[in-house]
Structure formats: structure tokens, C-alpha cells
Enzyme design. Structure first.
Site, PDB file in Angstrom:
ATOM      1  N   PRO A  88      47.153  36.971  48.900  1.00  8.09           N
ATOM      2  CA  PRO A  88      48.613  37.064  48.732  1.00  8.09           C
ATOM      3  C   PRO A  88      49.257  35.710  48.459  1.00  8.09           C
ATOM      4  O   PRO A  88      50.429  35.643  48.095  1.00  8.09           O
ATOM      5  CB  PRO A  88      49.096  37.629  50.068  1.00  8.09           C
ATOM      6  CG  PRO A  88      47.905  38.006  50.844  1.00  8.09           C
ATOM      7  CD  PRO A  88      46.700  37.360  50.235  1.00  8.09           C
ATOM      8  N   GLU A 115      42.781  37.639  56.772  1.00 10.78           N
ATOM      9  CA  GLU A 115      42.988  36.879  58.009  1.00 10.78           C
ATOM     10  C   GLU A 115      42.635  35.407  57.861  1.00 10.78           C
ATOM     11  O   GLU A 115      43.344  34.548  58.333  1.00 10.78           O
ATOM     12  CB  GLU A 115      42.138  37.481  59.121  1.00 10.78           C
ATOM     13  CG  GLU A 115      42.729  38.741  59.686  1.00 10.78           C
ATOM     14  CD  GLU A 115      43.918  38.458  60.568  1.00 10.78           C
ATOM     15  OE1 GLU A 115      43.712  37.744  61.579  1.00 10.78           O
ATOM     16  OE2 GLU A 115      45.026  38.935  60.256  1.00 10.78           O
ATOM     17  N   ARG A 153      40.701  47.569  30.458  1.00 10.28           N
ATOM     18  CA  ARG A 153      41.330  48.450  29.471  1.00 10.28           C
ATOM     19  C   ARG A 153      41.887  47.701  28.253  1.00 10.28           C
ATOM     20  O   ARG A 153      42.235  48.324  27.256  1.00 10.28           O
ATOM     21  CB  ARG A 153      42.388  49.349  30.126  1.00 10.28           C
ATOM     22  CG  ARG A 153      43.571  48.618  30.667  1.00 10.28           C
ATOM     23  CD  ARG A 153      44.496  49.546  31.422  1.00 10.28           C
ATOM     24  NE  ARG A 153      45.196  50.477  30.541  1.00 10.28           N
ATOM     25  CZ  ARG A 153      46.134  50.137  29.669  1.00 10.28           C
ATOM     26  NH1 ARG A 153      46.477  48.872  29.525  1.00 10.28           N
ATOM     27  NH2 ARG A 153      46.737  51.048  28.935  1.00 10.28           N
ATOM     28  N   ASP A 168      51.630  49.766  25.518  1.00  9.58           N
ATOM     29  CA  ASP A 168      51.888  49.888  26.956  1.00  9.58           C
ATOM     30  C   ASP A 168      53.258  49.422  27.387  1.00  9.58           C
ATOM     31  O   ASP A 168      53.802  48.495  26.805  1.00  9.58           O
ATOM     32  CB  ASP A 168      50.938  48.980  27.740  1.00  9.58           C
ATOM     33  CG  ASP A 168      49.563  49.540  27.816  1.00  9.58           C
ATOM     34  OD1 ASP A 168      49.427  50.742  27.663  1.00  9.58           O
ATOM     35  OD2 ASP A 168      48.643  48.743  28.037  1.00  9.58           O
TER      36      ASP A 168
HETATM   37  N1  ADE Z   1      44.532  40.320  49.870  1.00 13.36           N
HETATM   38  C1  ADE Z   1      45.359  40.854  50.786  1.00 13.36           C
HETATM   39  N2  ADE Z   1      46.545  41.143  50.247  1.00 13.36           N
HETATM   40  C2  ADE Z   1      46.472  40.789  48.932  1.00 13.36           C
HETATM   41  C3  ADE Z   1      47.378  40.833  47.843  1.00 13.36           C
HETATM   42  N3  ADE Z   1      48.626  41.302  47.966  1.00 13.36           N
HETATM   43  N4  ADE Z   1      46.957  40.377  46.649  1.00 13.36           N
HETATM   44  C4  ADE Z   1      45.721  39.871  46.498  1.00 13.36           C
HETATM   45  N5  ADE Z   1      44.833  39.795  47.494  1.00 13.36           N
HETATM   46  C5  ADE Z   1      45.196  40.252  48.705  1.00 13.36           C
END
Ligand code: ADE
Length: 242
Positions: A88, A115, A153, A168
Site C-alpha cells: 500500500p 505487516e 490483457r 477500454d
Molecule cells: N498489500 C496489502 N494491501 C495492498 C494494496 N492496497 N496494494 C498493494 N499491495 C498491498
């Protein structure tokens, strides 16, 4: 294009990669999927892949050595391809990022547990960090599948219609126009007459207008990036008047 995925739960990706369009793409040798269990590179007797964090606190941290050993054994030292960590904290995935990654003959994807992953993996092994959105999942496996699907794709021969990726949603920063199929009337709801008129020029203009309207209503941020013609601008301005 070859995808090497490093994870602690390779079995979680298999069913999707072995279904439908991705399965057919692999059968046609347009893509190759290789799944590796990082645990296979753990060297201690219990095959541990995580350990307690330096500095204390809760949670466990993924050890660097099995991840380095796995990725280097498979992709070379230093790796001969981009090494993407799903996290994230990465840059946000988009159609543009999918197109950017689709030019590589091979990429490695590391699906860590969120984590904690020892920072040295990020610093000295990974070449790119990608997030699929501003929410936190339990691991990078679903994000890895999202990347693979969006990239695969785009490769020639994967989709039946070779023009599909250009049509798309998001390809030109416009959302797609509405689609209809038979029956012409369903529960009293009719397909717009124009689509049954056979007038291809008018149909094309109607679809373009619907794309413009939809994008303005739902994603005005995208419309700002779209390349619009004079006709497009005229149409949008007229809609605001009425
Ligand atoms: N791992 C945990 N959450 C994630 C996310 N939103 N994007 C990429 N990898 C992740």
C-alpha cells in the site's frame, strides 16, 4: 511475457491463473506464470520466513534472506528484470502503469504480508513498489493478480478483439459508453433507437457523446486529462445549457 510471483501462499493464485482468458493465454504461450513459495528458500530447520521486529513491538517481520535467495536464484543476481513489490506504500496502479509494465518481457512480483517486510528487501532488491488502492489487504497476492490480469490483457493475442485495449474505459481517460444486446425490449426497457438505426456514423457520435457525459458525471478528474475534439467540447457545452 513471463511473470515470476514470490509468495508464502502460491496456491491462492493458482485457480485464477488457471481459468478463462489467462489460462488460454498461457496455453498459447503468450504468457508464462511461475509461482514460488518463499518458504522453500528458508534455511533454518523450521523453515521460518518471519522473525520478531528489532526495536520491539507487536507483529512479525518477513526475514530478508529467503526473499533475496528466492528472487536472485530465479531471476539472477542482480535480477535481470523489474522486481515489483506489492504494497500500500507503492505508487498507485493505473491503466498507464499497466501499459508501462506490459513492455517488459519478464517481471518478478513479490507478494509480501503487509505487516512487515524487512526494509532491506525494499532498499536493495525491489526496483518498483505498487499499490492497487488506498486500502490495506492482508497480503500482496490479490494485488499481484490484479497487475497480472491488467497487464496480460494488453498483450497481443490475449483478447479476442485486438482493438479491445484501445476501446477500454480508461484507455483514453474516458469511461465507456453503455452497451446493449438482444432483446431489443426487456421488461419494457428499450434499447436506444439510434443503436438499431444502422447509421454507423451517428452511432459512433452517440457513443462518443455518452462516454463524454458519463465521464463528466462520474469522473470529472479523468475528463480533465482526456484529449477532446472541438465537436466533443461543443457537445459538452450544449449539454450544460439544456
Ligand atoms: N498489500 C496489502 N494491501 C495492498 C494494496 N492496497 N496494494 C498493494 N499491495 C498491498
Amino acid at each position: 511475457m513471463r511473470f515470476d510471483v514470490f509468495t508464502l501462499i502460491p496456491e491462492s493464485l493458482e485457480p485464477y491463473l488457471q481459468s478463462s482468458i489467462l489460462k488460454r493465454a498461457a496455453e498459447r504461450h503468450i504468457v508464462e506464470f511461475h509461482l514460488y513459495n518463499i518458504r522453500d528458500w528458508a534455511t533454518d530447520k523450521h523453515h521460518m520466513t518471519d522473525d520478531i521486529p528489532y526495536g520491539g513491538g507487536g507483529g512479525m517481520v518477513m526475514k530478508p534472506d529467503p526473499v533475496f535467495s528466492a528472487v536472485e536464484e530465479v531471476t539472477g543476481t542482480p535480477p535481470a528484470c523489474p522486481v515489483v513489490l506489492l504494497t500500500p506504500q507503492g505508487r498507485l496502479f493505473s491503466q498507464a502503469v499497466a501499459r508501462e509494465l506490459a513492455v517488459h518481457p519478464r517481471i518478478a512480483l513479490i507478494a509480501g504480508r503487509y505487516e512487515g517486510l524487512d526494509e532491506r528487501v525494499r532498499q536493495y532488491l525491489v526496483t518498483d513498489e505498487i499499490s492497487i488502492g488506498d486500502y490495506v489487504l492482508t497480503g500482496g497476492e490479490l494485488p499481484a493478480l490484479v497487475l497480472i490480469d491488467a497487464i496480460a490483457r494488453l498483450l497481443p493475442g490475449v483478447l479476442g478483439d485486438p482493438e479491445a485495449p484501445q476501446k477500454d474505459s480508461h484507455a483514453e481517460n474516458l469511461l465507456e459508453y453503455p452497451h446493449y444486446t438482444r432483446p431489443a425490449e426487456f421488461r419494457g426497457w428499450e434499447v436506444p433507437d439510434i443503436l438499431r438505426s444502422g447509421d454507423h456514423a451517428r452511432i459512433e457520435r452517440w457513443r462518443r457523446d455518452q462516454s463524454l457525459l458519463r465521464t463528466r458525471q462520474r469522473r470529472p478528474d479523468m475528463l480533465e486529462k482526456a484529449v477532446l475534439t472541438d465537436k466533443d467540447r461543443e457537445f459538452l457545452a450544449k449539454q450544460l445549457e439544456s
